[in-house]
Motif scaffolding. Structure first.
Motif, PDB file in Angstrom:
ATOM      1  N   TYR A  97       0.413   3.021 -28.833  1.00 35.11           N
ATOM      2  CA  TYR A  97       1.134   3.710 -27.756  1.00 35.11           C
ATOM      3  C   TYR A  97       1.362   2.762 -26.581  1.00 35.11           C
ATOM      4  N   LEU A  98       2.546   2.908 -25.956  1.00 31.10           N
ATOM      5  CA  LEU A  98       2.866   2.180 -24.737  1.00 31.10           C
ATOM      6  C   LEU A  98       3.278   3.180 -23.679  1.00 31.10           C
ATOM      7  N   ALA A  99       2.860   2.910 -22.444  1.00 30.01           N
ATOM      8  CA  ALA A  99       3.275   3.730 -21.304  1.00 30.01           C
ATOM      9  C   ALA A  99       3.847   2.799 -20.247  1.00 30.01           C
ATOM     10  N   VAL A 100       5.144   2.915 -19.988  1.00 27.28           N
ATOM     11  CA  VAL A 100       5.803   2.113 -18.954  1.00 27.28           C
ATOM     12  C   VAL A 100       5.727   2.889 -17.641  1.00 27.28           C
ATOM     13  N   ILE A 101       5.162   2.264 -16.614  1.00 23.51           N
ATOM     14  CA  ILE A 101       4.980   2.908 -15.316  1.00 23.51           C
ATOM     15  C   ILE A 101       5.967   2.313 -14.316  1.00 23.51           C
ATOM     16  N   GLY A 102       6.934   3.138 -13.899  1.00 20.45           N
ATOM     17  CA  GLY A 102       7.908   2.738 -12.887  1.00 20.45           C
ATOM     18  C   GLY A 102       7.810   3.644 -11.676  1.00 20.45           C
ATOM     19  N   ASP A 103       8.894   3.688 -10.894  1.00 19.25           N
ATOM     20  CA  ASP A 103       8.881   4.497  -9.667  1.00 19.25           C
ATOM     21  C   ASP A 103       8.593   5.962  -9.958  1.00 19.25           C
ATOM     22  N   ARG A 104       9.303   6.531 -10.941  1.00 19.80           N
ATOM     23  CA  ARG A 104       9.166   7.965 -11.206  1.00 19.80           C
ATOM     24  C   ARG A 104       7.766   8.304 -11.705  1.00 19.80           C
ATOM     25  N   GLU A 105       7.235   7.477 -12.610  1.00 17.64           N
ATOM     26  CA  GLU A 105       5.901   7.750 -13.161  1.00 17.64           C
ATOM     27  C   GLU A 105       4.812   7.601 -12.091  1.00 17.64           C
ATOM     28  N   ALA A 106       4.987   6.587 -11.221  1.00 15.69           N
ATOM     29  CA  ALA A 106       4.010   6.382 -10.158  1.00 15.69           C
ATOM     30  C   ALA A 106       4.029   7.530  -9.167  1.00 15.69           C
ATOM     31  N   ALA A 107       5.215   8.116  -8.996  1.00 25.64           N
ATOM     32  CA  ALA A 107       5.356   9.182  -7.990  1.00 25.64           C
ATOM     33  C   ALA A 107       4.832  10.523  -8.482  1.00 25.64           C
ATOM     34  N   ASP A 108       5.120  10.882  -9.755  1.00 25.25           N
ATOM     35  CA  ASP A 108       4.762  12.244 -10.207  1.00 25.25           C
ATOM     36  C   ASP A 108       3.599  12.287 -11.201  1.00 25.25           C
ATOM     37  N   GLY A 109       3.012  11.129 -11.550  1.00 27.46           N
ATOM     38  CA  GLY A 109       1.848  11.125 -12.440  1.00 27.46           C
ATOM     39  C   GLY A 109       2.167  11.466 -13.876  1.00 27.46           C
ATOM     40  N   ARG A 110       3.439  11.431 -14.253  1.00 28.94           N
ATOM     41  CA  ARG A 110       3.820  11.699 -15.636  1.00 28.94           C
ATOM     42  C   ARG A 110       4.079  10.381 -16.361  1.00 28.94           C
ATOM     43  N   VAL A 111       3.904  10.389 -17.675  1.00 30.77           N
ATOM     44  CA  VAL A 111       4.161   9.198 -18.479  1.00 30.77           C
ATOM     45  C   VAL A 111       4.997   9.585 -19.695  1.00 30.77           C
ATOM     46  N   ALA A 112       5.822   8.647 -20.113  1.00 27.18           N
ATOM     47  CA  ALA A 112       6.613   8.820 -21.333  1.00 27.18           C
ATOM     48  C   ALA A 112       6.084   7.830 -22.364  1.00 27.18           C
ATOM     49  N   LEU A 113       5.391   8.333 -23.352  1.00 25.77           N
ATOM     50  CA  LEU A 113       4.791   7.451 -24.349  1.00 25.77           C
ATOM     51  C   LEU A 113       5.847   6.926 -25.315  1.00 25.77           C
TER      52      LEU A 113
END
Length: 405
Positions: free
Chosen positions: A353-369
């Motif tokens: 699994y990979l989780a890319v953390i960008g602006d949106r993920e950092a802001a709302d705590g959600r991840v797209a695996l």
């Protein structure tokens, strides 16, 4: 299927150094992480199957190996004795003499049998330089080993139990055996024990194979010096077969060491000694698993289960915090901060699994695996992503998503 000798080094699983010596590979952090998971699984599998785990020394007196028959039949594969005071000590080529000593540490009753003892134990083989290769043939072996001591009437049932455990372990690891063979005596070799005991041992193994519905071929000359055996074979990248699991019947060593228990009539009787390894040595096992899975191990024993990729430096803190949550949940995660996102994704292509953390993920705590097979999941809360990975790992699934119920 790629050769594990190259792939294992490329992936940082194991390596070697001339100063340590040929046939003595060392395990790097990622290889050690995968191995630890497999060892813990096997320990628990054996515990649930009624095995008691022990620890025994890697050294023993020369006299013990004379009694066991190893010096008479296996001396060419043993390291020479070391003089220590008045004793001559030797590195063990197998664990069975030590386990025989554990059995005879006190008097046993038939009510205590079968006694099943297991140990993931190092042993040593003085292999010639010409036969050494990667992890498949080495000079120090960490063997998933166990011995069962039981009356003769229990032996076929105990062997059948071992075969069932083998199937369970192989399914969890994703192993696909190439063949099963019944290894028998052959001409030109010396064997311990009487013809009658060998005939009984062969009958017990055939009965166990029949009751377990295993198809097999007979192989003359492949028996151990003390008894016949069932060998489960796997094929490597070059098409060569290797023994990955074995179960053996031994009347010889119980007699040589005068092992006994008190039977129902109050008389002393020799037990049958069953030798078994569900998956062989950790070295040969992982040599095969690296090739079989092309280094992309199932989730439960993948060295890194989740790679976290911050898009830029501004996202490092959020990526590190998410990775810490994953580690806190008992999973294995790593932050990959350097290089372009595309290059990092390619470099982590064997991570489940990979989780890319960008602006949106950092802001709302959600991840797209992102799954290593190319699929992408919809954004989800971090806790949900962790639970998904944990569910797959806990089930020891060969897939990347939880099984539908």
């Amino acid at each position: 299927m790629q050769d594990h000798r190259r792939l294992g080094r490329e992936l940082g699983l194991f390596d070697s150094d001339p100063l340590i010596g040929a046939g003595l590979p060392f395990w790097l952090p990622d290889g050690s992480a995968a191995r630890h998971q497999v060892e813990a699984y096997l320990h628990d599998l054996e515990r649930r199957a009624g095995y008691r785990h022990v620890h025994s020394p890697v050294l023993g007196k020369r006299r013990m190996f004379e009694l066991s028959g190893h010096l008479a039949n296996f001396a060419d594969d043993m390291f020479p004795p070391m003089a220590v005071g008045e004793d001559e000590l030797m590195l063990r080529p197998s664990n069975c003499p030590h386990h025989a000593m554990i059995f005879r540490a006190r008097q046993r009753s038939y009510r205590e049998l079968p006694l099943r003892i297991a140990e993931l134990a190092p042993m040593f083989r003085a292999e010639r330089s010409g036969v050494l290769g990667g992890l498949s043939r080495v000079r120090q072996i960490a063997l998933n080993d166990a011995h069962v001591f039981c009356p003769e009437e229990q032996a076929a049932g105990e062997v059948a139990r071992v075969l069932r455990l083998m199937r369970e372990a192989h399914a969890a690891l994703g192993l696909r055996p190439a063949s099963v063979r019944l290894s028998l005596r052959g001409p030109g070799k010396a064997y311990g024990g009487s013809d009658a005991s060998w005939a009984r041992a062969e009958r017990l193994l055939r009965d166990a194979l029949s009751s377990s519905s295993f198809s097999y071929a007979e192989a003359e000359g492949e028996a151990a010096f003390y008894g016949p055996k069932i060998d489960v074979q796997v094929a490597d990248a070059a098409g060569r077969e290797w023994t990955i699991a074995t179960v053996q019947i031994d009347y010889h060593q119980p007699e040589r060491f005068d092992l006994s228990y008190i039977d129902a009539s109050g008389a002393k009787a020799h037990p049958v000694m069953i030798h078994r390894s569900l998956v062989g040595s950790m070295e040969r096992l992982f040599g095969h698993l690296i090739e079989l899975h092309d280094g992309a191990f199932p989730v439960w024993y993948a060295p890194v289960q989740l790679a976290v990729l911050p898009v830029g430096a501004a996202h490092d803190e959020a990526a590190a915090a998410f990775a810490e949550r994953v580690l806190g949940a008992g999973l294995r995660a790593e932050v990959l901060p350097d290089g372009s996102v595309g290059a990092r994704i390619r470099n982590a292509r064997r991570v489940p699994y990979l989780a890319v953390i960008g602006d949106r993920e950092a802001a709302d705590g959600r991840v797209a695996l992102r799954l290593r097979d190319g699929r992408r999941l919809d954004p989800m809360p971090g806790a949900e992503a962790i639970a998904l990975i944990d569910a797959v790992a806990s089930a020891r699934s060969q897939g990347l998503l939880p099984q539908a119920r």
